[in-house]
Write an enzyme that holds these catalytic residues in place. Structure first.
Site, mmCIF file in Angstrom:
data_model
loop_
_atom_site.group_PDB
_atom_site.id
_atom_site.type_symbol
_atom_site.label_atom_id
_atom_site.label_comp_id
_atom_site.label_asym_id
_atom_site.label_seq_id
_atom_site.Cartn_x
_atom_site.Cartn_y
_atom_site.Cartn_z
ATOM 1 N N LYS A 185 0.876 -1.180 0.000
ATOM 2 C CA LYS A 185 0.000 0.000 0.000
ATOM 3 C C LYS A 185 0.910 1.225 0.000
ATOM 4 C CE LYS A 185 -1.923 3.013 1.940
ATOM 5 N NZ LYS A 185 -1.671 4.438 1.556
ATOM 6 N N GLU A 189 9.432 1.532 11.076
ATOM 7 C CA GLU A 189 10.472 2.557 10.904
ATOM 8 C C GLU A 189 9.756 3.892 10.950
ATOM 9 O OE1 GLU A 189 12.786 1.591 7.441
ATOM 10 O OE2 GLU A 189 13.510 -0.241 8.372
ATOM 11 N N GLU A 210 9.013 16.635 15.186
ATOM 12 C CA GLU A 210 9.562 16.340 13.863
ATOM 13 C C GLU A 210 8.893 17.273 12.840
ATOM 14 O OE1 GLU A 210 8.443 12.693 11.783
ATOM 15 O OE2 GLU A 210 10.534 12.373 11.231
HETATM 16 P P1 NAD Z 1 2.233 8.516 7.489
HETATM 17 O O1 NAD Z 1 2.377 7.742 8.747
HETATM 18 O O2 NAD Z 1 1.239 9.614 7.440
HETATM 19 O O3 NAD Z 1 1.857 7.543 6.271
HETATM 20 C C1 NAD Z 1 2.662 6.441 5.926
HETATM 21 C C2 NAD Z 1 1.795 5.391 5.268
HETATM 22 O O4 NAD Z 1 0.862 4.898 6.217
HETATM 23 C C3 NAD Z 1 0.972 5.899 4.084
HETATM 24 O O5 NAD Z 1 0.964 4.919 3.080
HETATM 25 C C4 NAD Z 1 -0.412 6.065 4.697
HETATM 26 O O6 NAD Z 1 -1.450 5.948 3.755
HETATM 27 C C5 NAD Z 1 -0.440 4.908 5.667
HETATM 28 N N1 NAD Z 1 -1.400 5.040 6.771
HETATM 29 C C6 NAD Z 1 -1.858 6.166 7.361
HETATM 30 N N2 NAD Z 1 -2.745 5.873 8.327
HETATM 31 C C7 NAD Z 1 -2.850 4.516 8.357
HETATM 32 C C8 NAD Z 1 -3.599 3.598 9.144
HETATM 33 N N3 NAD Z 1 -4.429 4.018 10.103
HETATM 34 N N4 NAD Z 1 -3.458 2.283 8.906
HETATM 35 C C9 NAD Z 1 -2.617 1.830 7.953
HETATM 36 N N5 NAD Z 1 -1.895 2.656 7.165
HETATM 37 C C10 NAD Z 1 -2.003 3.984 7.375
HETATM 38 O O7 NAD Z 1 3.703 9.019 7.142
HETATM 39 P P2 NAD Z 1 4.143 10.010 5.950
HETATM 40 O O8 NAD Z 1 3.705 11.390 6.323
HETATM 41 O O9 NAD Z 1 3.728 9.408 4.665
HETATM 42 O O10 NAD Z 1 5.744 9.895 6.019
HETATM 43 C C11 NAD Z 1 6.553 10.698 6.811
HETATM 44 C C12 NAD Z 1 6.943 9.991 8.103
HETATM 45 O O11 NAD Z 1 7.636 8.775 7.802
HETATM 46 C C13 NAD Z 1 7.897 10.793 8.958
HETATM 47 O O12 NAD Z 1 7.493 10.718 10.306
HETATM 48 C C14 NAD Z 1 9.241 10.086 8.767
HETATM 49 O O13 NAD Z 1 10.169 10.261 9.818
HETATM 50 C C15 NAD Z 1 8.801 8.681 8.623
HETATM 51 N N6 NAD Z 1 9.852 7.881 7.960
HETATM 52 C C16 NAD Z 1 10.609 7.024 8.722
HETATM 53 C C17 NAD Z 1 11.634 6.292 8.142
HETATM 54 C C18 NAD Z 1 12.497 5.376 8.968
HETATM 55 O O14 NAD Z 1 13.210 4.578 8.393
HETATM 56 N N7 NAD Z 1 12.453 5.437 10.283
HETATM 57 C C19 NAD Z 1 11.892 6.424 6.774
HETATM 58 C C20 NAD Z 1 11.103 7.305 6.025
HETATM 59 C C21 NAD Z 1 10.079 8.022 6.643
#
Ligand code: NAD
Length: 500
Positions: free
Chosen positions: A188, A263, A394
């Protein structure tokens, strides 16, 4: 990738094709569509294409396809899987330019960085492909009465949920080890950046991956994502995204006892002591925050600088930050492109006022360029304390917060006084201090006198609110596989006789 005009021209046919076909789900090797949502470019808000909006029933179909494909994929020999995954890597490399251009336009990430995204993705496939033949290997642990052996078996169909920052590279990073381990996948991708996820699955299928081994359902987190985390046929969820989404997923997955790998977010310190190689520390601090638009989980978003050198270090940093080139991500000269989406742009820019009201100084940026698109000028806050929101939260944009410290004890206390613990960077020439200091840091990954230089055999992941579990090396297989123990009696040892 020579200049803006030629990159724009090269992207045009890919955009035309996307507009015509849109992006469908890919389930069991077939396109599936239904309701759609519109995907826009962060560069000028222009429409890229319509994207299928996945529902629980699309997830159900994809999970079923992954379940049906699992036995044959699990039982395929490791060497055959290795060959197929190398073929995927070859095809990624052959499509590197298209991937880079599409990723830049869809996410706003500068082409100077995205040009390498496809190659990093291919490298991820090759690394795990080479390990596929030995993935099931185990141990021989003899006892006086038994020959005990262990083996590993793939856990089953898994869900992979990815974010919008560097989506191509991150998708390969999560999906390649799952496939190499013998799991089938339902992916997804993030709703804000669906384009290269579609290219990736097309490439994999054209390279010979059997239908149903890898499925993709687009859509929103609270619909398609949630349904994936709740589906009983999905045995584990590998998730990259925000910390608060991670905790929602853990709750959603609890009734079906999902194994999770997270992550998550970071607010990572770069600690600069007064004995450091300051020009290199300056280059690294700038690179680790202002590359990839600051939309980077491992970014060094808190600069902890020793008081004795702070004034000059901060002044040099502010000058350099003011010179960073903001522009169209397709321009090879551009160092910072637009942020992914208007909602994220609003979040990042809200910290300009927060910084002022908290009493910090805006030493660079704090403004946005005129014109369309979600651009912000690279920003540098000084005179901050670690309690401020600009130091604790963040921001995930090109925004750096500097905090001064007196001595090593204070530096460690500030570095650890945060909910996150993904990475940390330490700059000092004193090796004894570096050893002592890294021992006390609460972070999953630490670099001394270096920016983040990823080496695939090393463990990748965070502590505290930054994650659960590790990727890389054999750790990825530990997540996607189950340990199995089998004991063979080597004689006729005494068995307790009840009721005899
Ligand atoms: P997000 O958590 O908003 O979304 C990530 C994914 O989760 C998307 O595909 C979204 O559709 C899905 N999602 C959202 N709500 C959900 C739910 N209730 N159930 C299942 N899936 C759901 O994150 P973002 O804004 O897309 O990305 C940025 C974040 O990702 C930042 O916090 C960043 O630090 C983190 N990140 C971490 C790493 C790491 O390796 N630690 C790497 C890249 C990004």
């Amino acid at each position: 990738m020579t200049d803006l005009a030629s990159n724009t021209a090269k992207l045009a046919p890919h955009l035309a094709a996307l507009r015509e076909t849109g992006i469908a789900h890919r389930i069991g090797g077939q396109d599936v569509t239904g309701a759609t949502f519109t995907n826009h470019s962060p560069v000028d808000d222009s429409v890229i294409c319509e994207v299928a909006r996945g529902t629980a029933s699309d997830i159900d179909a994809a999970a079923q396809a992954a379940k049906d494909a699992f036995p044959a994929w699990r039982d395929m020999s490791g060497t055959a899987r290795k060959k197929l995954l190398h073929a995927v890597a070859d095809a990624i490399e052959a499509n590197a330019e298209k991937i880079a251009l599409c990723e830049a336009w869809d996410t706003g990430q500068p082409i100077r960085f995205m040009a390498k995204a496809a190659l990093r993705g291919a490298e991820n496939f090759r690394f795990f492909a080479d390990r596929a033949p030995a993935a099931r290997d185990g141990q021989h642990l003899p006892s006086p009465t038994l020959m005990n052996v262990t083996t590993r078996v793939p856990i089953g169909p898994v869900g992979v949920i990815t974010p919008w920052n560097t989506p191509f590279m991150l998708s390969t990073w999560k999906i390649a080890p799952a496939l190499a381990a013998g799991c089938t996948v339902v992916h997804k991708p993030a709703e804000f950046s669906p384009v290269t996820a579609r290219l990736l699955i097309e490439i994999a299928e054209e390279a010979g991956l059997p239908p149903g081994v890898w499925n993709m359902v687009n859509g929103f987190g609270e619909e398609a994502g949630k349904a994936l985390t709740e589906h009983p046929a999905i045995k584990a969820i590998a998730f990259v995204g925000e910390s608060k989404t991670g905790s929602m997923i853990q709750a959603q997955g609890a009734p079906t006892l999902k194994r999770v790998h997270f992550e998550l977010g970071g607010k990572n310190p770069v600690v600069v002591f007064d004995d450091a190689d300051l020009p290199r520390a300056l280059d690294a601090a700038i690179f680790m925050l202002y590359s990839l638009n600051g939309e980077r989980c491992t970014s060094s978003s808190r600069l902890l600088v020793q008081e004795s050198i702070a004034e000059q270090f901060e002044a040099e940093l502010a000058t350099r930050v003011s010179n960073i080139r903001v522009g169209n991500p397709l321009d090879p000269q551009t160092e910072i492109g637009p942020l992914i989406h208007e909602t994220h742009w609003k979040k990042v820019t809200s910290y300009f006022d927060k910084a002022k009201s908290e009493g910090a100084t805006i030493s660079a940026g704090g403004t946005c360029p005129d014109g369309p698109g979600h651009f912000v000028n690279p920003t540098f806050f000084t005179a901050a304390s670690n309690q401020m929101a600009i130091a604790q939260e963040e921001i995930f944009g090109p925004v750096l917060t500097a905090i001064r410290f007196k001595d090593e004890d204070e530096a460690l206390q500030i570095a650890n006084d945060i909910p996150y613990g993904l990475t940390a960077y330490v700059w000092t020439q004193d090796i004894t201090r570096a050893m002592r200091f890294t021992g006390g840091l609460e972070a999953g990954m630490i670099w001394v006198n270096s920016e983040n230089v990823r080496h695939l055999p090393t463990p990748f992941g965070g502590v505290k609110a930054s994650g659960i579990g590790r990727d890389g090396g054999d750790w990825s297989f530990e997540f996607y596989m189950e340990q199995k123990h089998i004991g063979f009696a080597t004689g006729t040892h005494k068995i307790p006789r009840l009721g005899a």
